[in-house]
Scaffold this motif. Structure first.
Motif, mmCIF file in Angstrom:
data_model
loop_
_atom_site.group_PDB
_atom_site.id
_atom_site.type_symbol
_atom_site.label_atom_id
_atom_site.label_comp_id
_atom_site.label_asym_id
_atom_site.label_seq_id
_atom_site.Cartn_x
_atom_site.Cartn_y
_atom_site.Cartn_z
ATOM 1 N N CYS A 92 40.827 92.546 3.583
ATOM 2 C CA CYS A 92 41.722 93.501 4.255
ATOM 3 C C CYS A 92 42.054 93.048 5.666
ATOM 4 O O CYS A 92 43.217 93.086 6.085
ATOM 5 N N ALA A 93 41.051 92.634 6.426
ATOM 6 C CA ALA A 93 41.288 92.214 7.807
ATOM 7 C C ALA A 93 42.158 90.958 7.866
ATOM 8 O O ALA A 93 43.037 90.855 8.729
ATOM 9 N N ILE A 94 41.928 90.018 6.962
ATOM 10 C CA ILE A 94 42.731 88.791 6.958
ATOM 11 C C ILE A 94 44.192 89.124 6.674
ATOM 12 O O ILE A 94 45.101 88.621 7.329
ATOM 13 N N ARG A 95 44.438 90.006 5.733
ATOM 14 C CA ARG A 95 45.809 90.367 5.387
ATOM 15 C C ARG A 95 46.433 91.317 6.414
ATOM 16 O O ARG A 95 47.635 91.296 6.636
ATOM 17 N N ASP A 96 45.627 92.155 7.046
ATOM 18 C CA ASP A 96 46.107 93.107 8.049
ATOM 19 C C ASP A 96 46.550 92.370 9.313
ATOM 20 O O ASP A 96 47.573 92.697 9.907
ATOM 21 N N ARG A 97 45.747 91.424 9.745
ATOM 22 C CA ARG A 97 45.989 90.572 10.914
ATOM 23 C C ARG A 97 45.944 91.302 12.247
ATOM 24 O O ARG A 97 46.142 90.682 13.283
ATOM 25 N N GLU A 98 45.709 92.600 12.248
ATOM 26 C CA GLU A 98 45.534 93.329 13.496
ATOM 27 C C GLU A 98 44.142 93.933 13.587
ATOM 28 O O GLU A 98 43.523 93.896 14.637
ATOM 29 N N ALA A 99 43.669 94.504 12.508
ATOM 30 C CA ALA A 99 42.341 95.114 12.486
ATOM 31 C C ALA A 99 41.279 94.025 12.426
ATOM 32 O O ALA A 99 41.561 92.870 12.123
ATOM 33 N N ALA A 100 40.053 94.402 12.732
ATOM 34 C CA ALA A 100 38.916 93.480 12.684
ATOM 35 C C ALA A 100 38.086 93.777 11.446
ATOM 36 O O ALA A 100 38.278 94.797 10.778
ATOM 37 N N ALA A 109 44.601 84.485 12.364
ATOM 38 C CA ALA A 109 43.333 84.941 11.786
ATOM 39 C C ALA A 109 42.862 86.196 12.515
ATOM 40 O O ALA A 109 43.070 86.343 13.714
ATOM 41 N N PRO A 110 42.233 87.093 11.795
ATOM 42 C CA PRO A 110 41.755 88.331 12.403
ATOM 43 C C PRO A 110 40.463 88.119 13.187
ATOM 44 O O PRO A 110 39.901 87.021 13.192
ATOM 45 N N ARG A 111 40.004 89.160 13.822
ATOM 46 C CA ARG A 111 38.700 89.159 14.492
ATOM 47 C C ARG A 111 37.651 89.509 13.442
ATOM 48 O O ARG A 111 37.822 90.457 12.683
ATOM 49 N N ILE A 112 36.593 88.714 13.400
ATOM 50 C CA ILE A 112 35.573 88.884 12.361
ATOM 51 C C ILE A 112 34.184 88.812 12.980
ATOM 52 O O ILE A 112 33.884 87.882 13.735
ATOM 53 N N GLY A 113 33.352 89.778 12.622
ATOM 54 C CA GLY A 113 31.937 89.751 12.970
ATOM 55 C C GLY A 113 31.119 89.628 11.701
ATOM 56 O O GLY A 113 31.221 90.482 10.814
ATOM 57 N N ARG A 173 31.347 77.886 8.680
ATOM 58 C CA ARG A 173 31.908 76.533 8.788
ATOM 59 C C ARG A 173 33.437 76.559 8.820
ATOM 60 O O ARG A 173 34.052 75.782 9.547
ATOM 61 N N THR A 174 34.045 77.460 8.083
ATOM 62 C CA THR A 174 35.505 77.547 8.049
ATOM 63 C C THR A 174 36.084 77.929 9.402
ATOM 64 O O THR A 174 37.110 77.399 9.816
ATOM 65 N N VAL A 175 35.434 78.858 10.107
ATOM 66 C CA VAL A 175 35.983 79.342 11.384
ATOM 67 C C VAL A 175 35.309 78.713 12.607
ATOM 68 O O VAL A 175 35.640 79.050 13.734
ATOM 69 N N GLY A 176 34.353 77.802 12.381
ATOM 70 C CA GLY A 176 33.725 77.110 13.487
ATOM 71 C C GLY A 176 32.613 77.878 14.185
ATOM 72 O O GLY A 176 32.411 77.739 15.390
ATOM 73 N N LEU A 177 31.886 78.680 13.417
ATOM 74 C CA LEU A 177 30.768 79.448 13.969
ATOM 75 C C LEU A 177 29.436 78.777 13.671
ATOM 76 O O LEU A 177 29.261 78.214 12.592
ATOM 77 N N PRO A 178 28.496 78.886 14.594
ATOM 78 C CA PRO A 178 27.161 78.384 14.272
ATOM 79 C C PRO A 178 26.464 79.330 13.292
ATOM 80 O O PRO A 178 26.552 80.554 13.440
ATOM 81 N N GLU A 179 25.802 78.775 12.300
ATOM 82 C CA GLU A 179 25.087 79.602 11.321
ATOM 83 C C GLU A 179 23.885 80.306 11.939
ATOM 84 O O GLU A 179 23.400 81.287 11.397
ATOM 85 N N THR A 180 23.439 79.816 13.070
ATOM 86 C CA THR A 180 22.304 80.433 13.757
ATOM 87 C C THR A 180 22.720 81.628 14.589
ATOM 88 O O THR A 180 21.880 82.342 15.126
ATOM 89 N N GLY A 181 24.012 81.859 14.705
ATOM 90 C CA GLY A 181 24.541 82.977 15.478
ATOM 91 C C GLY A 181 25.292 82.491 16.698
ATOM 92 O O GLY A 181 24.971 81.463 17.269
ATOM 93 N N SER A 194 37.654 80.999 20.891
ATOM 94 C CA SER A 194 38.698 82.034 20.944
ATOM 95 C C SER A 194 38.123 83.436 21.084
ATOM 96 O O SER A 194 38.826 84.354 21.489
ATOM 97 N N GLY A 195 36.849 83.615 20.737
ATOM 98 C CA GLY A 195 36.236 84.935 20.799
ATOM 99 C C GLY A 195 36.597 85.824 19.625
ATOM 100 O O GLY A 195 36.163 86.973 19.559
ATOM 101 N N ARG A 196 37.384 85.308 18.689
ATOM 102 C CA ARG A 196 37.780 86.117 17.523
ATOM 103 C C ARG A 196 36.684 86.212 16.478
ATOM 104 O O ARG A 196 36.706 87.112 15.645
ATOM 105 N N PHE A 197 35.760 85.270 16.499
ATOM 106 C CA PHE A 197 34.738 85.214 15.458
ATOM 107 C C PHE A 197 33.353 85.233 16.086
ATOM 108 O O PHE A 197 33.092 84.546 17.067
ATOM 109 N N LEU A 198 32.489 86.006 15.481
ATOM 110 C CA LEU A 198 31.124 86.159 15.970
ATOM 111 C C LEU A 198 30.185 86.180 14.774
ATOM 112 O O LEU A 198 30.478 86.837 13.767
#
Length: 167
Positions: A27-35, A93-97, A117-125, A130-134
């Motif tokens: 939903c968030a990926i398709r919405d593109r505004e919501a997180a 891409a949406p904001r994702i936690g 790995r797809t969005v460039g986040l460390p698996e350890t946290g 960009s701050g969009r992904f956590l």
């Protein structure tokens, strides 16, 4: 619904655990505004190709088919990573936690790890520039079905590398 309540879609969060996490991410990926804030999400249905419930899912989607065939034919419907790639390429891409229990061995690498790995986040946290992904991990005995404390979910929804948070 948000419009009826006077809430900006940018201030909405799709929230889900496990399979509902898959829905929240889609939903968030398709919405593109919501997180999206997801806990121990299912993200890659191909990881379930050997499980009986995946065979039943494939039969509901297309009688006589298999999860492997459906994943190959419709990658963006069955893979969060595949769905994210065009959004990332278009800088939409949406904001994702992502919140993941480290004791959930069946989902850690094949679902959470693959999205990280797809969005460039460390698996350890952590987050990415960009701050969009956590991504955040927690350690609670019981694996996949054990949710984190509500305070962690709230912190992910309100945190962000730029201080503005996912909301």
């Amino acid at each position: 619904i948000a419009g009826e309540f006077g809430v900006s879609r940018r201030n909405m969060i799709y929230l889900g655990h496990s399979g509902a996490g898959f829905g929240a991410l889609q939903c968030a990926i398709r919405d593109r505004e919501a997180a999206a804030v997801v806990i121990n999400p299912v993200a890659e249905l191909s990881a379930y190709s050997e499980y009986q419930f995946a065979a039943r899912l494939a039969q509901v989607y297309r009688p006589g088919s298999s999860v492997g065939v459906l994943c190959a034919e419709f990658p963006e419907r069955f893979s969060i990573s595949a769905c994210l790639k065009p959004a990332l390429a278009a800088d939409m891409a949406p904001r994702i936690g992502l919140i993941q229990n480290v004791t959930d061995k069946s989902h850690f690498l094949s679902h959470y790890g693959r999205v990280c790995r797809t969005v460039g986040l460390p698996e350890t946290g952590g987050s990415e520039p960009s701050g969009r992904f956590l991504s955040v991990t927690y350690d609670k005995r019981g694996g996949h079905s054990v949710a984190p404390e509500m305070s962690l979910i709230e912190a992910v929804a309100l945190a962000g590398s730029d201080g503005s948070g996912l909301l």
